[in-house]
Design a protein around this motif. Structure first.
Motif, mmCIF file in Angstrom:
data_model
loop_
_atom_site.group_PDB
_atom_site.id
_atom_site.type_symbol
_atom_site.label_atom_id
_atom_site.label_comp_id
_atom_site.label_asym_id
_atom_site.label_seq_id
_atom_site.Cartn_x
_atom_site.Cartn_y
_atom_site.Cartn_z
ATOM 1 N N GLU A 61 35.143 -22.370 14.464
ATOM 2 C CA GLU A 61 34.463 -23.584 14.904
ATOM 3 C C GLU A 61 33.234 -23.875 14.049
ATOM 4 N N GLN A 62 32.559 -22.841 13.555
ATOM 5 C CA GLN A 62 31.362 -23.027 12.741
ATOM 6 C C GLN A 62 31.663 -23.198 11.262
ATOM 7 N N LEU A 63 32.898 -22.897 10.848
ATOM 8 C CA LEU A 63 33.226 -22.919 9.421
ATOM 9 C C LEU A 63 33.091 -24.309 8.792
ATOM 10 N N PRO A 64 33.532 -25.411 9.427
ATOM 11 C CA PRO A 64 33.360 -26.724 8.769
ATOM 12 C C PRO A 64 31.912 -27.044 8.450
ATOM 13 N N ASP A 65 30.972 -26.742 9.364
ATOM 14 C CA ASP A 65 29.558 -26.993 9.078
ATOM 15 C C ASP A 65 29.068 -26.129 7.926
ATOM 16 N N ALA A 66 29.552 -24.885 7.865
ATOM 17 C CA ALA A 66 29.156 -24.012 6.755
ATOM 18 C C ALA A 66 29.681 -24.540 5.423
ATOM 19 N N ILE A 67 30.909 -25.041 5.423
ATOM 20 C CA ILE A 67 31.464 -25.610 4.185
ATOM 21 C C ILE A 67 30.689 -26.857 3.769
ATOM 22 N N ASP A 68 30.339 -27.701 4.739
ATOM 23 C CA ASP A 68 29.545 -28.891 4.410
ATOM 24 C C ASP A 68 28.183 -28.506 3.837
ATOM 25 N N LEU A 69 27.557 -27.482 4.409
ATOM 26 C CA LEU A 69 26.266 -27.019 3.898
ATOM 27 C C LEU A 69 26.403 -26.492 2.480
ATOM 28 N N PHE A 70 27.455 -25.736 2.224
ATOM 29 C CA PHE A 70 27.687 -25.228 0.878
ATOM 30 C C PHE A 70 27.955 -26.384 -0.091
ATOM 31 N N THR A 71 28.712 -27.381 0.345
ATOM 32 C CA THR A 71 29.027 -28.523 -0.523
ATOM 33 C C THR A 71 27.771 -29.314 -0.871
ATOM 34 N N ARG A 72 26.895 -29.524 0.098
ATOM 35 C CA ARG A 72 25.649 -30.246 -0.189
ATOM 36 C C ARG A 72 24.770 -29.455 -1.157
ATOM 37 N N THR A 73 24.771 -28.139 -1.020
ATOM 38 C CA THR A 73 24.008 -27.319 -1.959
ATOM 39 C C THR A 73 24.558 -27.438 -3.371
ATOM 40 N N MET A 74 25.891 -27.451 -3.485
ATOM 41 C CA MET A 74 26.503 -27.609 -4.806
ATOM 42 C C MET A 74 26.242 -28.996 -5.384
ATOM 43 N N ARG A 75 26.235 -30.015 -4.552
ATOM 44 C CA ARG A 75 25.933 -31.370 -5.037
ATOM 45 C C ARG A 75 24.497 -31.482 -5.542
ATOM 46 N N ALA A 76 23.606 -30.678 -4.968
ATOM 47 C CA ALA A 76 22.206 -30.716 -5.406
ATOM 48 C C ALA A 76 21.989 -30.019 -6.745
ATOM 49 N N GLY A 77 23.033 -29.418 -7.306
ATOM 50 C CA GLY A 77 22.944 -28.806 -8.615
ATOM 51 C C GLY A 77 22.796 -27.304 -8.616
ATOM 52 N N HIS A 78 22.902 -26.654 -7.467
ATOM 53 C CA HIS A 78 22.777 -25.201 -7.413
ATOM 54 C C HIS A 78 24.109 -24.542 -7.783
ATOM 55 N N ASN A 79 24.031 -23.263 -8.066
ATOM 56 C CA ASN A 79 25.241 -22.511 -8.404
ATOM 57 C C ASN A 79 25.864 -21.930 -7.135
ATOM 58 N N ILE A 80 26.955 -21.191 -7.320
ATOM 59 C CA ILE A 80 27.674 -20.632 -6.178
ATOM 60 C C ILE A 80 26.822 -19.627 -5.424
ATOM 61 N N HIS A 81 26.088 -18.802 -6.159
ATOM 62 C CA HIS A 81 25.259 -17.777 -5.524
ATOM 63 C C HIS A 81 24.229 -18.422 -4.595
ATOM 64 N N SER A 82 23.592 -19.485 -5.048
ATOM 65 C CA SER A 82 22.603 -20.163 -4.214
ATOM 66 C C SER A 82 23.247 -20.828 -2.997
ATOM 67 N N GLY A 83 24.459 -21.372 -3.186
ATOM 68 C CA GLY A 83 25.160 -21.984 -2.062
ATOM 69 C C GLY A 83 25.513 -20.970 -0.994
ATOM 70 N N LEU A 84 25.990 -19.805 -1.423
ATOM 71 C CA LEU A 84 26.327 -18.753 -0.459
ATOM 72 C C LEU A 84 25.075 -18.237 0.246
ATOM 73 N N GLU A 85 23.975 -18.138 -0.494
ATOM 74 C CA GLU A 85 22.734 -17.685 0.127
ATOM 75 C C GLU A 85 22.224 -18.703 1.144
ATOM 76 N N THR A 86 22.405 -19.974 0.869
ATOM 77 C CA THR A 86 22.013 -21.008 1.829
ATOM 78 C C THR A 86 22.825 -20.907 3.112
ATOM 79 N N VAL A 87 24.120 -20.686 2.975
ATOM 80 C CA VAL A 87 24.963 -20.514 4.159
ATOM 81 C C VAL A 87 24.535 -19.291 4.947
ATOM 82 N N ALA A 88 24.176 -18.201 4.258
ATOM 83 C CA ALA A 88 23.772 -16.976 4.937
ATOM 84 C C ALA A 88 22.452 -17.129 5.678
ATOM 85 N N ASN A 89 21.599 -18.065 5.234
ATOM 86 C CA ASN A 89 20.279 -18.216 5.851
ATOM 87 C C ASN A 89 20.212 -19.337 6.882
ATOM 88 N N GLU A 90 21.035 -20.368 6.755
ATOM 89 C CA GLU A 90 20.875 -21.564 7.563
ATOM 90 C C GLU A 90 21.924 -21.726 8.660
#
Length: 322
Positions: free
Chosen positions: A149-178
């Protein structure tokens, strides 16, 4: 004569329903697979005379018991993986030993209490002994459902991080923190593995192993492909998020539309047990011949088996996968 005819009709109907629910779909799938294998084998023989056999044939050797032992160890390993997926701290060997001890103690206690029906003692002991396993599977199922149930929001958060120009590592870290648990917990484990020097791809495969959800495996595969090919996977992840949400919505609607049917099925399964307990409480002499009289014991055993088979059939029919 009428009782015997009703008994035979009910038995035939029960066996027929069980055969249809379990065997017919599997036979159809097996026939389809066999037909495809025969077509492929004929095509390969047409291309080459020395084509290898596609169907494996296994024969048990002299030391086949060693293979059975390995299978048992593999079952324990699989149970340990399920315990880890449930985020519990138990050990598989301890759980199996506790279940066997609980079932054996229940069997002995029922024998001391005066229960003479062996089948009833075995069924009650097996039911009580399976309580730890049922608890583990229920905790695992509840945790995976919450993760899904929480996975779609996590994917959206990761996608927005990638759109902002961050790399995969930063996107995964954002999901882990937020995000919230259990998504937060699993992605924090992923980031800890990366911080300890693990490569990204093995760490992602470990995440997919700890959380065996097909949607998460799609997410992991997308990230691995992005690292290997350098492609832009943002649009793919956005489509995956929408697909997961749509499937969850469809499952919720299906559950709501079938609520009455599932309630009726549960009522039919529980009704014989409730009626039997009520008769035993209000008029024990009326129902006592079921386990004191030899003929009554046979009917009681048949009733228990019929109840179990009926519950399994209803669960098989009601288990709709989306």
């Amino acid at each position: 004569m009428f009782l015997l005819a009703a008994f035979l009709i009910f038995s035939v109907a029960l066996v027929g329903a069980g055969y249809y629910v379990w065997s017919v779909p599997e036979h159809e799938a097996s026939n389809m697979l066999g037909a495809r294998l025969r077509e492929l084998r004929a095509h390969m023989r047409g291309r080459s005379k020395g084509a290898s056999e596609l169907l494996r044939r296994e024969q048990r050797g002299t030391f086949a018991f060693l293979g059975d032992l390995v299978t048992w160890v593999a079952m324990l390993r699989r149970l340990q993986e399920i315990i880890q997926q449930a985020d519990l701290k138990y050990r598989a060997a301890d759980v199996v030993g506790f279940s066997l001890a609980l079932g054996g103690a229940s069997f002995v206690v029922l024998g001391i209490a005066g229960s003479s029906l062996l089948l009833v003692r075995l069924l009650v002991a097996a039911t009580i002994g399976s309580v730890p396993l049922v608890y583990i599977f229920r905790v695992r199922s509840r945790r995976l459902r919450k993760f899904e149930e929480q996975l779609p929001d996590a994917i959206d958060l990761f996608t927005r991080t990638m759109r902002a120009g961050h790399n995969i590592h930063s996107g995964l870290e954002t999901v882990a923190n937020e995000t919230n648990d259990p998504v937060k917990m699993e992605f924090k484990k992923l980031m800890e593995e990366l911080a300890l020097g693990s490569q990204v791809e093995p760490a992602l495969h470990g995440l997919g192993k700890r959380v065996p959800l097909i949607d998460l495996k799609f997410f992991v595969t997308s990230l691995i492909l992005q690292r290997q090919t350098g492609a832009n996977m943002v649009s793919v992840l956005e489509g995956l998020s929408a697909l997961v949400r749509e499937r969850l919505t469809m499952a919720a609607k299906l559950k709501a539309h079938t609520a009455q049917q599932r309630f009726s099925a549960g009522l039919l399964c529980v009704l014989p047990i409730v009626v039997g307990l009520g008769c035993y409480i209000f008029n024990p002499d009326y129902i006592r011949p079921l386990w004191t009289d030899p003929t009554g014991s046979k009917f009681f055993t048949y009733a228990i088996i019929s109840e179990i088979v009926g519950i399994l059939i209803i669960r098989r029919i009601a288990n709709i996968r989306v």
